[in-house]
Design a protein around this motif. Structure first.
Motif, mmCIF file in Angstrom:
data_model
loop_
_atom_site.group_PDB
_atom_site.id
_atom_site.type_symbol
_atom_site.label_atom_id
_atom_site.label_comp_id
_atom_site.label_asym_id
_atom_site.label_seq_id
_atom_site.Cartn_x
_atom_site.Cartn_y
_atom_site.Cartn_z
ATOM 1 N N HIS A 251 -1.745 7.025 7.404
ATOM 2 C CA HIS A 251 -3.089 7.412 7.832
ATOM 3 C C HIS A 251 -3.699 6.348 8.740
ATOM 4 O O HIS A 251 -4.350 6.664 9.747
ATOM 5 N N LEU B 97 -4.544 -3.864 6.086
ATOM 6 C CA LEU B 97 -4.412 -2.992 4.922
ATOM 7 C C LEU B 97 -4.432 -3.755 3.612
ATOM 8 O O LEU B 97 -4.818 -3.215 2.573
ATOM 9 N N ARG C 17 0.851 -1.182 0.000
ATOM 10 C CA ARG C 17 0.000 0.000 0.000
ATOM 11 C C ARG C 17 0.894 1.242 0.000
ATOM 12 O O ARG C 17 2.010 1.202 0.497
ATOM 13 N N GLN D 268 -1.127 6.021 2.788
ATOM 14 C CA GLN D 268 -2.246 5.228 3.295
ATOM 15 C C GLN D 268 -1.863 4.489 4.572
ATOM 16 O O GLN D 268 -2.646 4.430 5.526
#
Length: 351
Positions: free
Chosen positions: A199, A327, A192, A196
């Motif tokens: 976050h 994720l 990822r 991201q």
């Protein structure tokens, strides 16, 4: 061979000698730096427990004698300890300033000859026997100047070792020396983008999805979003207790989307560092490290501490894997269901 050929040969021999002298100058300068620490420690009444050339304090073995040799060329370390208690106060400042003092002395002594020769000749100098000593003197000047600056800059290395400047700041601020020991580390690659991943980790609500000791967690009202943020975590009770502890952590470093570090709000000696490094357009390496601040330890004491806290790295690895799965969900099970259904429909048609 004519005279010009002999002259060129001597020039090349001198050039090789000059280049080969640089790593020797680095090693000798580092050894002299550590001797400065040792002499300063003895002057204030501390003990010098050992000296290693070609290694760091972590490479020193108690059974190997006072003077030891390692395989890390250009490195050296002195093991110092007080008679009792902590390395603290003005004695600690003198001890950890001794190495820089030696480098400064060498810089001052070699500066006139080095700078004077450089200003006279610059870089347009033909190598030869007459230039060997002046160039080596310049090497000594430059290397010790670099050592002086690098050691006085307060920083923490990736290995957990800290510079003399960091030691000196610790001694000035807290009056006693704190050594940061890496007691656990784990790294995982997540498919990822780094933004991201950052976050996800920056949102306290996600902590319960990968840390199974936390029942709920929230940001303490009135605290900022970056440095100074305090998170309040309610932990699950540990039998035989029926009520879980409530712990607070404070963010002390915040550099999105690269690095953050949190420490216990009450116990400042325990810190968790999170680092993110992009390894591709949509791939990120997550590294989480657990640090423990303690008084300087002998190598055997450090080893016992690491053995006692040996599960820290495994726990970080488990949490990192949970973060990766959150994720990047595993779609194998989802894809298997349509496959099974398709095979069943095919068998039904054949019947």
């Amino acid at each position: 061979m004519d005279g010009s050929g002999v002259g060129q040969g001597l020039q090349w021999l001198s050039l090789v000698s000059i280049v080969a002298s640089l790593p020797v100058v680095v090693l000798v300068s580092n050894v002299l730096h550590e001797i400065g620490h040792a002499l300063a420690a003895l002057a204030v009444g501390y003990r010098v427990r050992g000296f290693i050339v070609g290694g760091t304090s972590a490479d020193f073995s108690r059974s190997g004698g006072f003077l030891q040799f390692g395989r890390k060329f250009g490195r050296a370390a002195t093991l110092i300890s007080p008679g009792s208690g902590w390395i603290a106060g003005w004695r600690g400042i003198v001890t950890y300033g001794g190495g820089a003092a030696v480098n400064l002395l060498i810089v001052v002594v070699t500066a006139p000859a080095s700078l004077g020769w450089e200003f006279r000749h610059g870089v347009a100098v033909q190598p030869g026997a007459h230039t060997y000593l002046p160039v080596v003197t310049v090497f000594v000047f430059v290397v010790n100047l670099v050592f002086l600056v690098a050691n006085l800059v307060p920083r923490v290395h990736s290995s957990g070792a800290v510079s003399d400047g960091r030691h000196l700041l610790n001694l000035i601020h807290s009056r006693r020396l704190v050594e940061w020991i890496k007691i656990g580390e784990s790294s995982v690659v997540i498919d990822r983008p780094r933004a991201q991943v950052w976050h996800f980790l920056d949102d306290p609500r996600n902590v319960t999805s990968y840390d199974d000791t936390v029942e709920r967690i929230y940001q303490k009202p009135g605290t900022p979003a970056g440095v100074g943020r305090i998170l309040v975590a309610h932990l699950f009770p540990v039998p035989p207790s029926t009520v879980g502890d409530v712990v607070e952590s404070e963010t002390v470093a915040f550099d999105p989307p690269r690095r953050m570090m949190a420490r216990g709000a009450r116990n400042h000696s325990l810190r968790v560092e999170t680092a993110l490094r992009a390894v591709g357009p949509d791939s990120t390496r997550l590294t989480r490290t657990l640090w423990l601040g303690a008084k300087p330890l002998a190598p055997e004491q450090r080893q016992r501490l690491l053995e006692t806290l040996g599960e820290a790295g495994a726990r970080l690895a488990q949490e990192n894997e949970r973060i990766r799965r959150m994720l990047v969900p595993d779609t194998t099970a989802t894809l298997a269901i349509p496959g099974v259904r398709a095979r069943r429909r095919a068998r039904a048609r054949r019947v």
